[in-house]
Design an enzyme around this catalytic site. Structure first.
Site, PDB file in Angstrom:
ATOM      1  N   ASP A  43      -3.191  -9.274   8.105  1.00 35.29           N
ATOM      2  CA  ASP A  43      -2.014  -9.044   8.933  1.00 35.29           C
ATOM      3  C   ASP A  43      -2.002  -7.622   9.484  1.00 35.29           C
ATOM      4  O   ASP A  43      -1.356  -7.351  10.499  1.00 35.29           O
ATOM      5  CB  ASP A  43      -0.731  -9.343   8.151  1.00 35.29           C
ATOM      6  CG  ASP A  43      -0.562  -8.500   6.897  1.00 35.29           C
ATOM      7  OD1 ASP A  43      -1.573  -8.020   6.360  1.00 35.29           O
ATOM      8  OD2 ASP A  43       0.582  -8.338   6.425  1.00 35.29           O
TER       9      ASP A  43
ATOM     10  N   LEU B 121      -3.506  -1.645  -1.736  1.00 39.68           N
ATOM     11  CA  LEU B 121      -3.415  -2.721  -2.711  1.00 39.68           C
ATOM     12  C   LEU B 121      -3.806  -3.982  -1.957  1.00 39.68           C
ATOM     13  O   LEU B 121      -3.064  -4.458  -1.090  1.00 39.68           O
ATOM     14  CB  LEU B 121      -1.994  -2.851  -3.275  1.00 39.68           C
ATOM     15  CG  LEU B 121      -1.750  -4.029  -4.227  1.00 39.68           C
ATOM     16  CD1 LEU B 121      -2.578  -3.871  -5.497  1.00 39.68           C
ATOM     17  CD2 LEU B 121      -0.268  -4.151  -4.566  1.00 39.68           C
ATOM     18  N   ALA B 122      -4.982  -4.514  -2.222  1.00 41.45           N
ATOM     19  CA  ALA B 122      -5.518  -5.632  -1.446  1.00 41.45           C
ATOM     20  C   ALA B 122      -4.835  -6.929  -1.850  1.00 41.45           C
ATOM     21  O   ALA B 122      -4.855  -7.312  -3.018  1.00 41.45           O
ATOM     22  CB  ALA B 122      -7.031  -5.739  -1.660  1.00 41.45           C
ATOM     23  N   VAL B 123      -4.227  -7.610  -0.866  1.00 42.13           N
ATOM     24  CA  VAL B 123      -3.504  -8.850  -1.116  1.00 42.13           C
ATOM     25  C   VAL B 123      -4.001  -9.979  -0.212  1.00 42.13           C
ATOM     26  O   VAL B 123      -4.182 -11.104  -0.643  1.00 42.13           O
ATOM     27  CB  VAL B 123      -1.979  -8.643  -0.927  1.00 42.13           C
ATOM     28  CG1 VAL B 123      -1.227  -9.967  -0.988  1.00 42.13           C
ATOM     29  CG2 VAL B 123      -1.445  -7.681  -1.977  1.00 42.13           C
TER      30      VAL B 123
ATOM     31  N   CYS C  10       0.833  -1.198   0.000  1.00 41.66           N
ATOM     32  CA  CYS C  10       0.000   0.000   0.000  1.00 41.66           C
ATOM     33  C   CYS C  10       0.866   1.247   0.000  1.00 41.66           C
ATOM     34  O   CYS C  10       2.091   1.187  -0.023  1.00 41.66           O
ATOM     35  CB  CYS C  10      -0.904   0.009   1.245  1.00 41.66           C
ATOM     36  SG  CYS C  10      -1.868  -1.511   1.450  1.00 41.66           S
TER      37      CYS C  10
ATOM     38  N   SER D 152      10.855 -12.244  -6.044  1.00 42.85           N
ATOM     39  CA  SER D 152      12.061 -11.770  -6.730  1.00 42.85           C
ATOM     40  C   SER D 152      13.311 -12.370  -6.088  1.00 42.85           C
ATOM     41  O   SER D 152      13.333 -12.654  -4.888  1.00 42.85           O
ATOM     42  CB  SER D 152      12.131 -10.243  -6.655  1.00 42.85           C
ATOM     43  OG  SER D 152      13.405  -9.761  -7.048  1.00 42.85           O
TER      44      SER D 152
END
Length: 616
Positions: free
Chosen positions: A103, A51-53, A2, A379
C-alpha cells in the site's frame, strides 16, 4: 506499521547530514524492527524504520518514484490503507505502473496523480511525509481520527518531523523545553488538537495536511465531523451499522503476518472478535487468535468498584469459546507492574508522563506477550466514544457540566478510594497552573467547533456536543496510549471503530436512536447481538482493568519513600512537602494516594531521562 522521521531545510545542504538523520531514525527502532532506510537530497532528508506487514519483500522505504533517472518524489510512510486495492486499480487505469504489492507504493503514486488531494481518497490509519523533488516541498499527512501520531518542529528555514516527539528531540536544534502551558496540557485530562507538552513541537492535527515550502508552512483540513440529516429508521440504522462493521473488519484482516484480536469480554472487543472469527472461518483461514490481560488471582478475588462491576476474564473466555478462538491470557503480577524498568519503558514509549499508572504498564506487557505470537492485532477501541458507552453520556449532572464530562470519572479508573492525580503537586505551582481554568478554556474552544443541525431540540443538540468532545478531545488520549504501548513492542494495532465512514454515520445518528433501549451503546448491541452470548451482549460497560492487589499501591509508596530520601530527585521541586509527608505516613491508605504517587514517580523519571528544561 512503521516509524518515520525527517528534516527539511531550504538554506542548507542536507546530503552530508546522514549522522543526524540516523540518530533521529534510531529513536523509532521499536516502531520498525524489521528494516531501516534513508533518502537524502540537498534540502530534504527522510528516515524510516519498518514493521513489515504487507508485501514483506517489496515495501521497503523510503520509497521513491523516478523518471529518466531523476527522483520525482520520495515517501516515508507509517500506517495501513485499507482501500489500497481499489486505488491501485484506479491508478493503473490512469497509466501508473507498480513494482510491488504494498500500500506504500499506492500512496506514493496517489500523490503523483492527485497531489495533496490524495488524503481525501485514503481509508485507513496513516501518518506520512512526501518530499516532492520537482516542487521542492514537503507534505505531512495524518489520518482523520489521529490513530497514527505525527509531530513536527518549525525551524527558521524548514521543519523537523517524526512519528514521535523523541525523533524530533534527537535533532541537535531541538530542546526538550516545557513551560506552564505544557504542564497544563499534561495534567488537563483532555487533548488539545495540534498541541504537545513540549514547547515548539506540534502535532499534525487529525484530518489535516501540512505543506512546507521555502515561503513558509501552511495547513489544510481535509476532513471533519459534519452535521448531516439522519434519514434512516431504527431498523435500517442497525442494519447499516452491521454492514459497515463487517466491511471494515474484513478489510482490516489483510496481512502477510500473524494477526489476532484483543479480547476483554466487553461488547466492543467481542463484536470485533466475533466478526473476524466468522470472516476467517468463511475464508478457510483457521480460528482467530485472541489475547486478554489478567492479574494474578484477580478473577477469583475480584472486588466490584464504582466503574467495574464484573471481571473481564470469565467473559473473555466465554466469547473465545463461543467463536472457537485460539485464546491466550497474559497474566501479570504486582512485581512486574511496579518494576522500575517497565515504568521506564512506558515513559520512553510515551515521551511524557502518562498518568495511567499500572494501566499503562499492563498494556505494555500485554502487547509484549501478544507480539510473541502476532504482529497485527484488532482492537475495540473508540466504540465507547462513538456509540455512547461511558457513564458520562448517561448521567444528567455530567452531561450538563460546563467542562469535559469525563474529568471527575477518570479518577475512578484508579479503583475504589483513589484520590486525584495532582494531589502531591506543590500548592503554589498548582495555583499558578490553574489546570481547571485552562481545561475549561479548551472546553469552550471545542464547543465552538461543533457542527449543529438547525432546529435541533436541546437534548439532541447537547448530546451532539458530548459526542463531538469525546471524538475529538478524549478518544485521542486512548488512541495515542494504545499506539505508543503497542509500537514500543513492534505490534500494529488496528481500530475498526475509527473507520471514518462509521464515525460520520454514527455521529449523525440521533441520540434518541443511539440510546433507544435506555442503555449504553444501544445501536452497537442491536447490530451484533446475534453474534454474541446473551451474557456478553447484555454486560454493563467495564473500563480497562486495574490491579486490585493491595501490594501494588504499597510497593508504589515504597518507591516514593526512596525518591523522597534522594535530595537530587528533580521532581521534589514540583511536589508539596506536607502532602509528600502525609502520603508516606503509616496511617495513610496507600490506595488513596495511588494516582498521585504514580504521577510523581513518572514525573521524576521523565525529568531525569529526557533532560527536560522547565521554564515555569
Amino acid at each position: 506499521m512503521c516509524g518515520i522521521t525527517g528534516w527539511v531545510d531550504f538554506e542548507r545542504d542536507l546530503t552530508a547530514q546522514r549522522p543526524v538523520l540516523d540518530a533521529m531514525t534510531r529513536t523509532q527502532l521499536c516502531r520498525g524492527p524489521d528494516a531501516g532506510g534513508a533518502h537524502l537530497e540537498r534540502h530534504a532528508a527522510l528516515g524510516h524504520r519498518r514493521l513489515a506487514v504487507i508485501d514483506i519483500e517489496g515495501g521497503t522505504q523510503p520509497m521513491t518514484v523516478e523518471h529518466d533517472g531523476r527522483v520525482l518524489a520520495a515517501l516515508t510512510y507509517s500506517g495501513e490503507v485499507y482501500n489500497h486495492r481499489e486505488l491501485r486499480a484506479e491508478l493503473e487505469a490512469a497509466g501508473h505502473r507498480f513494482r510491488t504489492r504494498s500500500d506504500t507504493e499506492v500512496v506514493l503514486h496517489a500523490y503523483l496523480e492527485w497531489g495533496e488531494g490524495l488524503a481525501e481518497r485514503l481509508n485507513g490509519m496513516f501518518a506520512f511525509a512526501v518530499w516532492d523533488s520537482r516542487r521542492q516541498e514537503l507534505l505531512l499527512v495524518r489520518d482523520r481520527m489521529g490513530v497514527k501520531p505525527l509531530h513536527y518542529f518549525r525551524t527558521p528555514h524548514g521543519v523537523v518531523f517524526g512519528s514521535e516527539a523523541k525523533a524530533v528531540l534527537a535533532h541537535p536544534d531541538v530542546r526538550a523545553v516545557v513551560d506552564l502551558d505544557g504542564l497544563r496540557e499534561m495534567l488537563a485530562v483532555s487533548r488539545t488538537p495540534g498541541r504537545t507538552v513540549y514547547r515548539g513541537i506540534a502535532e499534525v492535527r487529525p484530518g489535516h495536511v501540512v505543506r512546507v515550502r521555502s515561503q513558509g508552512v501552511t495547513t489544510r483540513r481535509y476532513w471533519a465531523l459534519e452535521a448531516r440529516e439522519h434519514t434512516h429508521n431504527l431498523e435500517t440504522t442497525v442494519a447499516t451499522v452491521r454492514a459497515l462493521l463487517e466491511d471494515i473488519v474484513h478489510r482490516q484482516l489483510e496481512a502477510d503476518v500473524p494477526l489476532c484480536s484483543l479480547l476483554s469480554g466487553g461488547l466492543d472487543s467481542s463484536a470485533v472478535t466475533a466478526i473476524a472469527a466468522r470472516a476467517l472461518r468463511t475464508a478457510g483461514a483457521g480460528p482467530v487468535r485472541s489475547f486478554a490481560v489478567d492479574f494474578t488471582g484477580q478473577s477469583e478475588s475480584f472486588r466490584a468498584d464504582a466503574v467495574r462491576s464484573t471481571p473481564d476474564g470469565p467473559y473473555a473466555r466465554m466469547l473465545a469459546g463461543h467463536v472457537g478462538a485460539d485464546h491466550h491470557v497474559i497474566e501479570l503480577d504486582s512485581a512486574a507492574l511496579t518494576d522500575p524498568a517497565q515504568r521506564s519503558a512506558v515513559l520512553r514509549a510515551r515521551d511524557t508522563p502518562g498518568g495511567f499508572g499500572d494501566m499503562d504498564v499492563s498494556l505494555l506487557l500485554l502487547f509484549r506477550g501478544v507480539r510473541e505470537k502476532s504482529t497485527v492485532a484488532l482492537s475495540g477501541e473508540s466504540a465507547d466514544e462513538l456509540f455512547g458507552g461511558y457513564r458520562w453520556y448517561h448521567d444528567p449532572k455530567l452531561v450538563a457540566a460546563g467542562d469535559f464530562p469525563w474529568v471527575d470519572a477518570v479518577t475512578q479508573l484508579g479503583g475504589t478510594g483513589a484520590g486525584p492525580r495532582d494531589q502531591l503537586l506543590d500548592r503554589g505551582l498548582a495555583e499558578k497552573l490553574d489546570v481547571a481554568e485552562y481545561r475549561r478554556a479548551r472546553y469552550r474552544e471545542a464547543l465552538t467547533e461543533v457542527p449543529h443541525l438547525p432546529g435541533a431540540d436541546p437534548v439532541e443538540r447537547r448530546m451532539r456536543e458530548i459526542s463531538y468532545l469525546n471524538l475529538t478531545r478524549f478518544v485521542c488520549i486512548l488512541l495515542d496510549r494504545k499506539d505508543r504501548m503497542s509500537m514500543a513492542n513492534g505490534l500494529e494495532v488496528r481500530v475498526p471503530f475509527c473507520d471514518h465512514r462509521l464515525v460520520q454515520y454514527v455521529f449523525n445518528t440521533p441520540w434518541a436512536m443511539k440510546s433507544f433501549d435506555g442503555r449504553e451503546k444501544s445501536l452497537l448491541r442491536a447490530a451484533v447481538r446475534d453474534l454474541l452470548p446473551a451474557e456478553i451482549a447484555d454486560r454493563v460497560k467495564s473500563p480497562y482493568p486495574v490491579v486490585q492487589d493491595p501490594h501494588y499501591p504499597a510497593l508504589l509508596r515504597a518507591e516514593l519513600a526512596e525518591l523522597a530520601a534522594d535530595p537530587g530527585a528533580p521532581v521534589l521541586g514540583l511536589l508539596d512537602r506536607r502532602a509528600l509527608t502525609d502520603a508516606l505516613a503509616p496511617d495513610t491508605d496507600p490506595q488513596s494516594v495511588r494516582l498521585g504517587v504514580d504521577l510523581a514517580l513518572d514525573l521524576n523519571a521523565w525529568l531525569t531521562e529526557y533532560q527536560v528544561s522547565l521554564e515555569l
